[in-house]
Each structure stands twice: as C-alpha cells, then as structure tokens.
Design a protein around this motif. Structure first.
Motif, PDB file in Angstrom:
ATOM      1  N   SER A 123      45.943  28.498  31.024  1.00 41.01           N
ATOM      2  CA  SER A 123      46.648  28.981  29.833  1.00 41.01           C
ATOM      3  C   SER A 123      47.504  27.902  29.188  1.00 41.01           C
ATOM      4  N   LEU A 124      47.754  26.808  29.904  1.00 38.96           N
ATOM      5  CA  LEU A 124      48.510  25.698  29.307  1.00 38.96           C
ATOM      6  C   LEU A 124      47.697  24.937  28.272  1.00 38.96           C
ATOM      7  N   VAL A 125      46.365  25.029  28.380  1.00 40.00           N
ATOM      8  CA  VAL A 125      45.508  24.255  27.466  1.00 40.00           C
ATOM      9  C   VAL A 125      44.652  25.138  26.579  1.00 40.00           C
ATOM     10  N   MET A 126      44.706  26.465  26.775  1.00 37.56           N
ATOM     11  CA  MET A 126      43.919  27.366  25.928  1.00 37.56           C
ATOM     12  C   MET A 126      44.602  28.729  25.908  1.00 37.56           C
ATOM     13  N   PRO A 127      44.251  29.601  24.939  1.00 37.88           N
ATOM     14  CA  PRO A 127      44.848  30.943  24.910  1.00 37.88           C
ATOM     15  C   PRO A 127      44.567  31.698  26.209  1.00 37.88           C
ATOM     16  N   ALA A 128      45.537  32.548  26.602  1.00 44.45           N
ATOM     17  CA  ALA A 128      45.409  33.263  27.880  1.00 44.45           C
ATOM     18  C   ALA A 128      44.165  34.137  27.915  1.00 44.45           C
ATOM     19  N   ALA A 129      43.837  34.807  26.789  1.00 50.57           N
ATOM     20  CA  ALA A 129      42.649  35.674  26.772  1.00 50.57           C
ATOM     21  C   ALA A 129      41.378  34.861  26.988  1.00 50.57           C
ATOM     22  N   GLN A 130      41.346  33.660  26.400  1.00 45.70           N
ATOM     23  CA  GLN A 130      40.172  32.810  26.583  1.00 45.70           C
ATOM     24  C   GLN A 130      40.119  32.253  28.009  1.00 45.70           C
TER      25      GLN A 130
END
Length: 545
Positions: A123-130
């Motif tokens: 989630s640090l590098v992309m949206p949490a859902a993704q």
C-alpha cells in the motif's frame, strides 16, 4: 527344550500388552463404527464426503510432489556439489522441521491477508484496493499445498541426502564412459538407487499431511481429518465420526502400501570402508549462485520467515503489554505431559525391542510391528479411538472404589491428562522402538553370550553392557519424542482435561479467535525447543565430511 528365564517371560508379556495398548484405539474405533448413523451419512454423502475425499487426495498429492521435488533437488545439490554457502545451508535446510504445520499456516495468513504486513508494504507504492489483488490466496488448496510442503520437505531431504552421500561411483563412472551427461546420470542412475529413501521421505510427509488439522481448518481446506472433527464435535455423532475415521485410516493404509511398493525390489549397498566414495563438483559463477539460491529459498520460507515473524511479534507484545502469566502455566502443563509421555514411551520401546532380541519369534516380531503402527494413526483418529477405552477404565476404577465403600474418584485418566499421555505414547512409540532396534543391531550378540558365560543374567547384561552402548539412541529417542509431544495438536485438543491448556492448544485458541499474534511467544517456544533435536537429527544422519 530349556525353559525361558523369568525375565524373558516378563518382557514378552509386557511387549504383548504394549502391542495391545497400541491396537486398542483401532479396535475401539471399529466397534464404534458398527453403530448405525444413517441420519449423518445422508448429509455426509450429499455435502461432505465427495469434497473431503477429493481435497484430501489433492492435498496429499500436491504436498507429496512438492516435497519430493524440493527435498530431492536440494539433497542432490549439497551432496554432489560445492557452491558458496553450502556449509551453512546443510544446517539450515532441515530446520523447517522445527515449525509445526499449523504455525506455518497462522504466520503466512497473518502476513498475506488484507491489512497484514505485506499488504501494508504494498500500500506504500499503490492504492490499498489494488494492493489486495496482488496478495496470494493463502486460504486455498494451493496455498495449503505450498505451506505444508515448505515445512515438510526435510523428510525427503534427510532421507535422500543420507543415500546420496553414500552412493558409490562405479555405476556413475560406467554411465560417464558411455557418454551420459550429469542430468542423465541423475535421472537414470542416482535417483533409481535412491528410490527407497525417497519413498520413505514422501510417505512421512504424506502421513504428517493426513494428521494435520490446524493448518487445513485455518486455510479452509475441508480434508477428511477436518470432516471427522466437525462430525464429532459440531454434529455430535460419534458413530459417524468413527466411520469417517475408517475412511481416513484407509488413506493411511494406502500411503503405507505406496511406500512399500516404492521400496520393493530396490536396495542400496553402502561401503563399510569408505562411505564417501565420490567427490563433489565445484560450481562457480552463475551456476554456483543458482545452486545457492535453490538451496536457500526452501528454508527461507519454511523456517527463517516464520521464526523471524514470531520473534518480532513476541518482542513487540512482551515490551508493550508484558508476558501473559498464563504462558508459564501452559508451558508447565506442556512440559509435564511431554516428559511423562517420553519416559513411558522409552520404557515401552525398550521392552518391545528387548522381547525381540531375547526371544526371536513370530509373536515378538508381531508385537514390534503393532507397536510401530501408532505413527500412522492421525492424532484425531487416535483421540477418537482412545475415548471409549479411557472411559471404561475410569468407570471400572470408580466401581472398584465404590465396591469398597469409598467415594468415586471421578474420571481419573480424563481429568488428570492421563488420556493425553496415552495418546502421545501410542502415537510416538515408533520413534524409540525404531531407534533402539537400530542401536541393538549394532551391538554384537557375542557380548550377550560372553556375559552369560561369565554368569551374568539378562538384566545385569542389559544394565552394564547394553544400556551404556545404547545411550546415543536413548538420548536421541527422548529428544525426538519430547519435541513431537510439544507440537502435537489434534490429540491434545480433544483429550486434554477441562480448563487445561498446553502451548499448542493455547495457540489454536488464539488463532480461532483471530488473534494469533497474542500466542506468538508460545509458538516461538515450540519452535525454539524443536531446533536442537533437528540439529541432532542432522548430525545423526550426516556422514563425516
């Protein structure tokens, strides 16, 4: 014919009683299964049995295949090649055996579930859902295969390495002169010679898979073991659970038969003069790096990551909220039950082996064969089969007390942990029996004859000659049985006294409530206690460099 000494007859009777103790749960199970349970079976056939059989078969096949590939490949690399890090990897590769299957499942689900450590990192590098979409589905049949194989492959690794180290060079040199390459030699010479050892290793891994309930239940895999558990406790049908258990025992018998077929008509001759008969090939550069990586990944996922996670969680929780006082109580229960079971198992194992050595006959050989069958019984099935004999014994003792005018002592075996100890002894009796038999095989019978000629009796010879020579086997058996008892979950879960928890059952309770992290220190104690026996096992099976 000269009559047998009283010590021989006493040992024979005790050996037969030991075999009866091991056989009692299976006989009890069959008697319970004779009771009709049509209302349960209509439900089982329609909704439970087809999936349970298919999931069990697929899980065993998947774990067996993965452990065979990983264990054989790593054993061949470290036995036949030199590469960077090989010396350390020899000790690291067996260590996943110290991690019970249920702990591996709890740790990796915690790591890879949504809001777990891996999800938060992604989630640090992309949206949490993704990021959720990138998480592997650990609660699935493939996930269970991977997690169980990650901690069970050492059974194949240790068996295969023991054979690879001692294989002679004659057949290999002959293949080379005929133009065979390295992998052709591996496929057509080395692996066929190692087939019996590989069959034993895969069978042990498959039996452990069949015994597992904590990991399978937690990962949502509806195996036969889980179905027996649910039928007994959730549907309240003892007869239905016993009938399902017989199907489970059919799987165990099939695995044993496959293992025997795998060893049939195959033998490996080892040199008594020089056990290391072929030199290792030096791998450098890219090949050396790939070999190092191939041998590093299995213990990394099977031991290093789970142990590091448990250590981190234990430190974090101990520093923030302190150590739960219940941990020391659970540890005391665990050690007391395991220590008592270890002492009894050692004593009974020695009796069974002595009966065969002192009186070689069909009866004593049969007693030894039955005594070693306990390891093939899944812990849950063993608990189910033990329940009736234990209750009968408790009821008989209570009636005796009442007949003499004393108040009933209650359920002695069930309320004191005697049933748990009995389950441990029956399930792990094969360990001291096998190790002590191997130890006795190395003691020449001339020693017994010489002692007898000098006027020493059986017991004096045993005390002054045999037991000192058997000390390594006794110590090894004690360590292995003790640690197996620490890790055993199914039998402990079902037979422990009310309001008594051990380390394994307290971890199970935490995981069932969705707070496995709270049991991290208990889990770490089990893993830490299991490391020395695994190291001893590695040294025991390893030939000198």
């Amino acid at each position: 014919m000269r009559p047998s000494p009283p010590s021989d007859q006493t040992v024979l009777v005790l050996a037969l009683l030991t075999a009866l103790l091991v056989a009692a749960p299976v006989v009890s199970l069959m008697l319970i299964a004779l009771q009709p349970a049509p209302e349960v079976w209509s439900h089982l056939i329609a909704y439970v049995l087809p999936r349970a059989v298919s999931d069990t078969a697929l899980l065993i096949a998947g774990v067996g295949t993965l452990t065979l590939l990983i264990g054989t490949a790593t054993a061949w690399l470290v036995s036949s090649h030199d590469f960077p890090g090989r010396s350390a990897l020899i000790w690291l590769l067996p260590l996943p055996l110290s991690v019970p299957t249920y702990l591996s499942a709890y740790v990796y689900v915690d790591l890879f579930e949504p809001l777990g450590l891996v999800h938060r990192a992604l989630s640090l590098v992309m949206p949490a859902a993704q990021a959720v979409q990138w998480l592997p589905p650990m609660r699935s049949l493939p996930g269970a295969m991977l997690l169980l194989a990650a901690v069970l492959y050492p059974y194949v690794y240790l068996s295969a390495r023991a054979v690879f180290q001692a294989q002679g060079t004659d057949a290999i040199e002959a293949a080379r002169t005929l133009g065979a390459g390295r992998f052709t030699i591996l496929r057509r010479v080395v692996l066929p010679m190692a087939r019996p050892a590989l069959a034993v290793g895969v069978a042990l891994a498959a039996l452990e898979t069949l015994n597992d309930i904590g990991a399978s239940e937690y990962l949502g895999v509806r195996t036969l073991t889980v179905s027996v558990f649910n039928t007994w406790l959730n549907r309240g049908s003892l007869a239905g659970a016993a009938q399902l258990s017989l199907v489970l025992l059919g799987f165990a018998a099939l695995l044993i038969a496959i293992e025997r077929i795998g060893r049939r008509n195959a033998s490996v001759e080892l040199s008594a003069e020089s056990p290391r008969l072929r030199s290792r090939t030096r791998l450098r550069g890219l090949k050396g790096g790939l070999a190092t990586m191939a041998c590093l990944l299995p213990p990394l996922f099977g031991f290093v990551l789970p142990a590091a996670y448990l250590l981190g969680e234990s430190l974090r929780r101990s520093l923030s909220i302190g150590i739960d006082p219940a941990l020391w109580r659970d540890t005391l229960h665990t050690v007391a039950l395991a220590a008592l079971a270890t002492l009894i198992a050692l004593g009974l194992g020695l009796i069974v082996v002595l009966a065969t050595r002192w009186r070689e006959a069909r009866t004593t050989r049969a007693a030894m064969a039955v005594a070693q069958l306990g390891y093939t019984l899944p812990g849950l099935v063993l608990a189910l089969g033990l329940l009736t004999p234990v209750l009968v014994i408790d009821g008989t003792v209570a009636n005796i007390f009442r007949s003499f005018g004393y108040p009933s002592p209650g359920l002695i075996l069930m309320s004191t942990g005697g049933a748990v100890v009995a389950a441990y002894v029956i399930r792990f009796l094969a360990v001291p029996t096998g190790l002590l038999k191997a130890g006795f095989d190395r003691i020449p019978r001339d020693y017994d004859d010489s002692a007898r000629a000098a006027g020493a009796g059986r017991l004096v010879t045993l005390w002054k000659i045999d037991l000192p020579l058997l000390r390594p086997a006794l110590v090894g058996a004690a360590i292995l049985v003790f640690v197996d008892c620490l890790k055993e979950l199914p039998a402990t879960l079902l037979l422990r006294p009310l309001n008594v928890e051990t380390l394994s059952t307290s971890i199970y309770q935490y995981a069932s409530r969705g707070s496995f992290e709270d049991g991290a220190l208990a889990a770490l104690i089990i893993v830490a206690a299991s490391i020395p026996p695994v190291i001893w096992l590695t040294r025991f099976s390893d030939l000198p460099e």
